[in-house]
Design an enzyme around this catalytic site. Structure first.
Site, short mmCIF file in Angstrom:
data_model
loop_
_atom_site.label_atom_id
_atom_site.label_comp_id
_atom_site.label_asym_id
_atom_site.label_seq_id
_atom_site.Cartn_x
_atom_site.Cartn_y
_atom_site.Cartn_z
N GLU A 149 -57.42 -24.67 12.73
CA GLU A 149 -57.01 -25.37 11.52
C GLU A 149 -58.26 -25.78 10.77
O GLU A 149 -59.27 -26.13 11.38
CB GLU A 149 -56.19 -26.63 11.83
N TYR A 158 -64.83 -18.51 7.61
CA TYR A 158 -63.87 -17.93 8.55
C TYR A 158 -63.32 -16.60 8.04
O TYR A 158 -63.12 -15.67 8.83
CB TYR A 158 -62.73 -18.91 8.85
#
Length: 153
Positions: A109, A121
């Site tokens: 998360e 990411y």
């Protein structure tokens, strides 16, 4: 291991005597750092934490867990003085290699407002799989989390 900027890194597992320095590092980069007990969970095997050291100094860390064929990146941080030098990439690579024997997917998360982390990411092959409303505490109440995943096969 060497970062893309040529910084030599040594990785090792978290030990009890490291918790204070890891917490101090995280306090420099997170608005709501973990409690001590969260790091203590790394010592009893519920989570796994590795430190990145450069010249004997802790410059980053990563915390992961795995169960039931899935892995989760729980926390990752790089000291401000060593950001944008490839330390985060090396820590993430280490996490992937450690989780891969036990999981086919790695989840995480990230704060919806953390555009830099989301872009990082995405460069590292993570993709969006959902959102968690009101997941993170923030200065103005709560903030949504973006759920990202990466295949490990």
């Amino acid at each position: 291991m060497q970062t893309r900027a040529g910084l030599g890194l040594h990785f090792r597992s978290l030990e009890a005597g490291d918790i204070a320095s890891v917490m101090a590092l995280e306090a420099q980069v997170q608005t709501h750092p973990w409690r001590r007990s969260s790091y203590e969970d790394c010592l009893d095997g519920r989570h796994h934490c590795w430190l990145a050291e450069a010249e004997g100094q802790v410059v980053g860390f990563v915390v992961v867990a795995w169960a039931g064929g899935d892995g989760e990146l729980l926390n990752i941080a790089v000291a401000p003085s060593h950001q944008r030098q490839g330390v985060g990439e090396c820590l993430l690579s280490l996490a992937v290699e450690q989780v891969k024997p036990y999981a086919s997917m790695l989840f995480l998360e990230v704060r919806l407002s953390n555009r830099n982390a989301i872009q990082f990411y995405e460069r590292e092959q993570f993709f969006e799989v959902g959102q968690r409303p009101n997941y993170y505490p923030s200065k103005r109440g709560r903030e949504d989390a973006l759920i990202l995943a990466r295949e490990l096969s």
